[in-house]
Design a protein around this motif. Structure first.
Motif, PDB file in Angstrom:
ATOM      1  N   LYS A 115       0.823  -1.021   0.016  1.00  0.00           N
ATOM      2  CA  LYS A 115       0.019   0.003  -0.154  1.00  0.00           C
ATOM      3  C   LYS A 115       0.903   1.069  -0.005  1.00  0.00           C
ATOM      4  CE  LYS A 115      -4.048  -2.311   2.126  1.00  0.00           C
ATOM      5  NZ  LYS A 115      -4.927  -2.419   3.338  1.00  0.00           N
ATOM      6  N   LYS A 116       0.386   2.185  -0.681  1.00  0.00           N
ATOM      7  CA  LYS A 116       0.839   3.492  -0.887  1.00  0.00           C
ATOM      8  C   LYS A 116      -0.148   4.665  -0.482  1.00  0.00           C
ATOM      9  CE  LYS A 116       4.763   2.685  -4.034  1.00  0.00           C
ATOM     10  NZ  LYS A 116       4.698   0.981  -4.055  1.00  0.00           N
ATOM     11  N   ILE A 117       0.359   5.726  -0.047  1.00  0.00           N
ATOM     12  CA  ILE A 117      -0.539   6.877   0.213  1.00  0.00           C
ATOM     13  C   ILE A 117      -1.246   7.503  -0.875  1.00  0.00           C
ATOM     14  CG2 ILE A 117       0.590   7.691   2.336  1.00  0.00           C
ATOM     15  CD1 ILE A 117       1.932   9.928   0.470  1.00  0.00           C
ATOM     16  N   SER A 118      -0.897   6.951  -2.124  1.00  0.00           N
ATOM     17  CA  SER A 118      -1.640   7.484  -3.504  1.00  0.00           C
ATOM     18  C   SER A 118      -2.824   6.542  -3.657  1.00  0.00           C
ATOM     19  CB  SER A 118      -0.676   7.039  -4.683  1.00  0.00           C
ATOM     20  OG  SER A 118       0.058   6.013  -4.516  1.00  0.00           O
ATOM     21  N   ASN A 119      -2.994   5.436  -2.899  1.00  0.00           N
ATOM     22  CA  ASN A 119      -4.129   4.671  -2.874  1.00  0.00           C
ATOM     23  C   ASN A 119      -5.364   5.045  -2.207  1.00  0.00           C
ATOM     24  OD1 ASN A 119      -2.054   1.862  -2.266  1.00  0.00           O
ATOM     25  ND2 ASN A 119      -2.607   2.660  -4.286  1.00  0.00           N
ATOM     26  N   ASN A 120      -6.553   5.350  -2.819  1.00  0.00           N
ATOM     27  CA  ASN A 120      -7.675   5.710  -2.055  1.00  0.00           C
ATOM     28  C   ASN A 120      -7.498   7.433  -1.784  1.00  0.00           C
ATOM     29  OD1 ASN A 120      -8.834   3.224  -2.235  1.00  0.00           O
ATOM     30  ND2 ASN A 120      -7.786   2.620  -0.112  1.00  0.00           N
ATOM     31  N   ASN A 121      -6.562   7.939  -2.387  1.00  0.00           N
ATOM     32  CA  ASN A 121      -6.394   9.531  -2.340  1.00  0.00           C
ATOM     33  C   ASN A 121      -5.954   9.893  -0.805  1.00  0.00           C
ATOM     34  OD1 ASN A 121      -7.364  10.419  -4.869  1.00  0.00           O
ATOM     35  ND2 ASN A 121      -9.488  10.009  -4.508  1.00  0.00           N
ATOM     36  N   LEU A 142       7.084  24.290   9.071  1.00  0.00           N
ATOM     37  CA  LEU A 142       6.506  22.926   8.821  1.00  0.00           C
ATOM     38  C   LEU A 142       7.616  21.898   8.685  1.00  0.00           C
ATOM     39  CD1 LEU A 142       4.426  20.839   8.395  1.00  0.00           C
ATOM     40  CD2 LEU A 142       4.250  21.593   6.089  1.00  0.00           C
ATOM     41  N   GLY A 143       7.617  21.023   9.633  1.00  0.00           N
ATOM     42  CA  GLY A 143       8.771  19.918   9.685  1.00  0.00           C
ATOM     43  C   GLY A 143       7.959  18.716   9.187  1.00  0.00           C
ATOM     44  N   ILE A 144       8.672  18.042   8.249  1.00  0.00           N
ATOM     45  CA  ILE A 144       8.267  16.793   7.692  1.00  0.00           C
ATOM     46  C   ILE A 144       9.216  15.745   7.982  1.00  0.00           C
ATOM     47  CG2 ILE A 144       7.617  15.688   5.594  1.00  0.00           C
ATOM     48  CD1 ILE A 144       5.208  17.345   6.577  1.00  0.00           C
ATOM     49  N   SER A 145       8.823  14.501   8.455  1.00  0.00           N
ATOM     50  CA  SER A 145       9.816  13.271   8.514  1.00  0.00           C
ATOM     51  C   SER A 145       9.278  12.224   7.808  1.00  0.00           C
ATOM     52  CB  SER A 145       9.858  12.862  10.004  1.00  0.00           C
ATOM     53  OG  SER A 145      10.737  11.717   9.963  1.00  0.00           O
ATOM     54  N   TRP A 146      10.010  12.085   6.704  1.00  0.00           N
ATOM     55  CA  TRP A 146       9.404  10.657   5.659  1.00  0.00           C
ATOM     56  C   TRP A 146       9.970   9.551   6.290  1.00  0.00           C
ATOM     57  CZ3 TRP A 146       6.141  12.192   2.158  1.00  0.00           C
ATOM     58  CH2 TRP A 146       6.033  13.509   1.811  1.00  0.00           C
ATOM     59  N   PHE A 147       9.032   8.440   6.599  1.00  0.00           N
ATOM     60  CA  PHE A 147       9.434   7.378   7.481  1.00  0.00           C
ATOM     61  C   PHE A 147       8.915   6.166   6.786  1.00  0.00           C
ATOM     62  CE2 PHE A 147       8.544   4.913  11.747  1.00  0.00           C
ATOM     63  CZ  PHE A 147       9.767   5.069  12.009  1.00  0.00           C
ATOM     64  N   GLY A 148       8.835   5.004   7.469  1.00  0.00           N
ATOM     65  CA  GLY A 148       8.600   3.526   6.763  1.00  0.00           C
ATOM     66  C   GLY A 148       7.808   2.791   7.696  1.00  0.00           C
ATOM     67  N   GLY A 149       7.862   1.464   7.180  1.00  0.00           N
ATOM     68  CA  GLY A 149       8.166   0.935   6.128  1.00  0.00           C
ATOM     69  C   GLY A 149       9.530   1.284   5.547  1.00  0.00           C
ATOM     70  N   GLU A 150       9.728   1.668   4.229  1.00  0.00           N
ATOM     71  CA  GLU A 150      11.089   2.152   3.784  1.00  0.00           C
ATOM     72  C   GLU A 150      10.286   3.056   2.849  1.00  0.00           C
ATOM     73  OE1 GLU A 150      13.938   3.953   1.974  1.00  0.00           O
ATOM     74  OE2 GLU A 150      14.091   2.473   3.729  1.00  0.00           O
ATOM     75  N   PRO A 151      10.536   4.662   3.129  1.00  0.00           N
ATOM     76  CA  PRO A 151       9.924   5.733   2.445  1.00  0.00           C
ATOM     77  C   PRO A 151      10.351   5.592   0.950  1.00  0.00           C
ATOM     78  CG  PRO A 151      11.616   6.397   4.166  1.00  0.00           C
ATOM     79  CD  PRO A 151      11.380   5.129   4.286  1.00  0.00           C
ATOM     80  N   LEU A 152      11.458   5.222   0.746  1.00  0.00           N
ATOM     81  CA  LEU A 152      11.932   5.377  -0.828  1.00  0.00           C
ATOM     82  C   LEU A 152      11.276   4.496  -1.701  1.00  0.00           C
ATOM     83  CD1 LEU A 152      15.819   5.907  -0.446  1.00  0.00           C
ATOM     84  CD2 LEU A 152      14.029   7.593  -1.135  1.00  0.00           C
ATOM     85  N   MET A 153      10.581   3.540  -1.212  1.00  0.00           N
ATOM     86  CA  MET A 153       9.480   2.727  -1.921  1.00  0.00           C
ATOM     87  C   MET A 153       8.368   3.415  -2.297  1.00  0.00           C
ATOM     88  SD  MET A 153      10.005  -0.982  -0.509  1.00  0.00           S
ATOM     89  CE  MET A 153       9.486  -1.951  -2.131  1.00  0.00           C
ATOM     90  N   GLY A 154       8.144   4.731  -1.817  1.00  0.00           N
ATOM     91  CA  GLY A 154       7.057   5.517  -2.013  1.00  0.00           C
ATOM     92  C   GLY A 154       7.727   6.872  -2.612  1.00  0.00           C
ATOM     93  N   LEU A 155       8.873   6.750  -3.489  1.00  0.00           N
ATOM     94  CA  LEU A 155       9.480   8.014  -3.812  1.00  0.00           C
ATOM     95  C   LEU A 155       8.834   8.844  -4.612  1.00  0.00           C
ATOM     96  CD1 LEU A 155      12.330   9.695  -4.214  1.00  0.00           C
ATOM     97  CD2 LEU A 155      12.915   7.921  -6.081  1.00  0.00           C
ATOM     98  N   SER A 156       8.019   8.470  -5.710  1.00  0.00           N
ATOM     99  CA  SER A 156       7.138   9.316  -6.540  1.00  0.00           C
ATOM    100  C   SER A 156       6.172  10.111  -5.504  1.00  0.00           C
ATOM    101  CB  SER A 156       6.425   8.535  -7.540  1.00  0.00           C
ATOM    102  OG  SER A 156       5.523   7.549  -7.271  1.00  0.00           O
ATOM    103  N   GLN A 157       5.432   9.369  -4.635  1.00  0.00           N
ATOM    104  CA  GLN A 157       4.719   9.942  -3.489  1.00  0.00           C
ATOM    105  C   GLN A 157       5.366  10.938  -2.879  1.00  0.00           C
ATOM    106  OE1 GLN A 157       4.943   6.811  -4.075  1.00  0.00           O
ATOM    107  NE2 GLN A 157       2.875   6.406  -5.077  1.00  0.00           N
ATOM    108  N   ILE A 158       6.400  10.923  -2.436  1.00  0.00           N
ATOM    109  CA  ILE A 158       7.312  11.838  -1.835  1.00  0.00           C
ATOM    110  C   ILE A 158       7.539  13.133  -2.540  1.00  0.00           C
ATOM    111  CG2 ILE A 158       9.674  12.383  -0.769  1.00  0.00           C
ATOM    112  CD1 ILE A 158       9.770   9.389   0.153  1.00  0.00           C
ATOM    113  N   LYS A 159       7.888  12.795  -3.534  1.00  0.00           N
ATOM    114  CA  LYS A 159       8.181  14.220  -4.495  1.00  0.00           C
ATOM    115  C   LYS A 159       6.899  14.885  -4.798  1.00  0.00           C
ATOM    116  CE  LYS A 159      12.306  12.041  -7.122  1.00  0.00           C
ATOM    117  NZ  LYS A 159      12.539  11.895  -8.594  1.00  0.00           N
TER     118      LYS A 159
END
Length: 462
Positions: A115-121, A142-159
């Motif tokens: 599952k990725k955050i792009s699923n189901n909006n 605003l401070g953001i922390s990209w976390f996981g799982g492994e965050p780089l498996m959602g690289l396009s969502q991060i961008k």
């Protein structure tokens, strides 16, 4: 005078002696280290203040080594923590762009899926939630922390989300900062510099649990493939790129320590040094902790870890690596769970205020005890009205519901992990065991000249 003042309960007097003349004292309130003449230190400890030089006495008051007798120091510390929470102008949000991970680490308690955050909006709902949280207070950053799982498996969502979040802060004339916790396997040089230059991620944490022999036994892929050499190559390529020197990017290498791999730490340090990585990163050790499992039982006990930690610090100093053995400032707030509006969003839209529970079945399948709400099931108003776990942690300390209330380390520890206390584990940091030696080592480093000769040159002698 003895009736008017007292030695602060948050002062350590080290038994270690400097140059046969001075003892060391450290305040966990002000984070000051003082070298005090031995006889004078004894008088101070015995509260024989009438025999203390007036100039020295005033400095001790200024640095809060000595405080007025009527002061309730515990309440003062807790009030400081609460003030920091109330006055904080940074909104800290953690996003898990993917629930997946390439690794099958033997100590990890998470369950991974595709599952990725792009699923189901979910990404849109997270954005709206962050926008809503920003409206609750006059935040400046605003401070953001990209976390996981492994965050780089959602690289396009991060961008995609980074662009929207950066644009949001720009529209509000706010600051923006971002960091990432990654296993480092996919952190290729091109990806690293793209994330830094175009998406403002300026801090990365990567884990290496020893050299290949030990690391690959613990942090292999789900199919059993080795990962150490790939991660090491990524780090080497990144720090030896000409863009790194002036980038200001912070890289932390964390080494999770258990009862076996600690033996390999020196070899890991030597490899990092040979590859020109060590001088460009921060290196630190962490004992294995529970992820709702028994991982913590595989690590060294606190006394063993504390001793080993100092041995590693000395090894790093030998490599000309500065080590911060005592905090440069106090722990104003222990973790994200105490911030009023800090939240973690997983890939399914669940909201937590603790980074240790998402995707961990023992927590998520227990009636969602630690979940604040769901972006897919609840409105912002419903979520805002839900109970936030651990939010009353400071009051519990003040009410003496944990041993933290009587600990000298409270101002720099904050009580450690509220969740682990609740689970009956004692998360006290290793410095509770080795703090006097840490004081000595910090003073030693601060007074080591360029020729590696020790000379007392600090201005804080009294």
């Amino acid at each position: 005078m003895n009736d008017i003042y007292k030695v602060s309960k948050y002062v350590f007097f080290s038994k270690n002696i400097i140059c046969s003349k001075y003892s060391l004292a450290y305040s966990t309130i002000t984070n000051k280290v003082l070298a005090i003449e031995k006889n004078m230190a004894t008088k101070i400890q015995n509260q024989e203040f009438e025999n203390v030089d007036s100039d020295i006495f005033q400095k001790l008051i200024d640095y809060e080594f000595i405080v007025p007798s009527h002061v309730d120091e515990l309440r003062k510390v807790i009030n400081k923590f609460k003030s920091f929470i109330n006055d904080d102008d940074l909104l800290y949000q953690v996003i898990q762009p993917s629930a997946n991970c390439q690794l099958g680490c033997d100590y990890c308690g998470q369950v991974h899926n595709d599952k990725k955050i792009s699923n189901n909006n979910v990404d849109e709902k997270i954005f709206k939630r962050i926008e809503h949280n920003l409206s609750k207070k006059n935040y400046k950053t605003l401070g953001i922390s990209w976390f996981g799982g492994e965050p780089l498996m959602g690289l396009s969502q991060i961008k995609k989300m980074s662009k929207r979040l950066i644009a949001l802060t720009e529209s509000k004339s706010m600051g923006y900062t971002a960091k990432m916790v990654t296993n480092g396997l996919s952190l290729k040089k091109e990806i690293f510099y793209d994330l830094f230059l175009n998406y403002q991620i300026t801090s990365f944490e990567v884990t290496l649990d020893g050299t290949a022999k030990f690391h690959d036994e613990r942090r292999h892929t789900k199919s059993g493939r080795r990962t150490f050499d790939l991660i090491l190559k990524n780090l080497e390529d990144i720090v030896n790129d000409k863009r790194f020197a002036n980038s200001g990017v912070n890289i932390n290498i964390r080494s999770n320590i258990d009862g076996e791999n600690y033996k390999d730490t020196e070899n890991l340090i030597n490899i990092l040094d040979e590859k020109n990585i060590l001088k460009n990163v921060n290196f630190y050790l962490a004992p294995l902790h529970s992820w709702g499992n028994d991982a913590h039982k595989k690590t060294l006990n606190r006394e063993e870890f504390a001793k080993f930690e100092l041995e590693v610090a000395l090894k790093l100093i030998e490599k000309n690596k500065k080590v911060q053995t005592v905090p440069s400032r106090g722990k104003d707030i222990v973790c994200m769970s105490l911030y009023n509006n800090s939240e973690l969003f997983d890939a399914e839209g669940n909201i937590y205020n603790c980074s240790e529970v998402s995707q961990v079945p023992v927590y998520t399948e227990n009636d969602y005890e630690y979940r604040i709400g769901s972006l897919t099931d609840h409105s912002h108003a419903d979520i805002d009205n839900n109970k936030r776990p651990f939010a009353n942690w400071n009051d519990e300390i003040l009410e003496k519901k944990t041993p933290c209330y009587d600990c000298k380390l409270l101002p720099i520890c904050g009580g450690a992990c509220p969740k682990l206390w609740k689970e009956g584990m004692y998360p006290c940091p290793s410095m509770k065991t080795n703090f006097e030696d840490r004081i000595f080592l910090q003073f030693y480093q601060d007074n080591l000249d360029e020729n590696k000769e020790f000379r007392i040159k600090t201005k804080e002698l009294v």
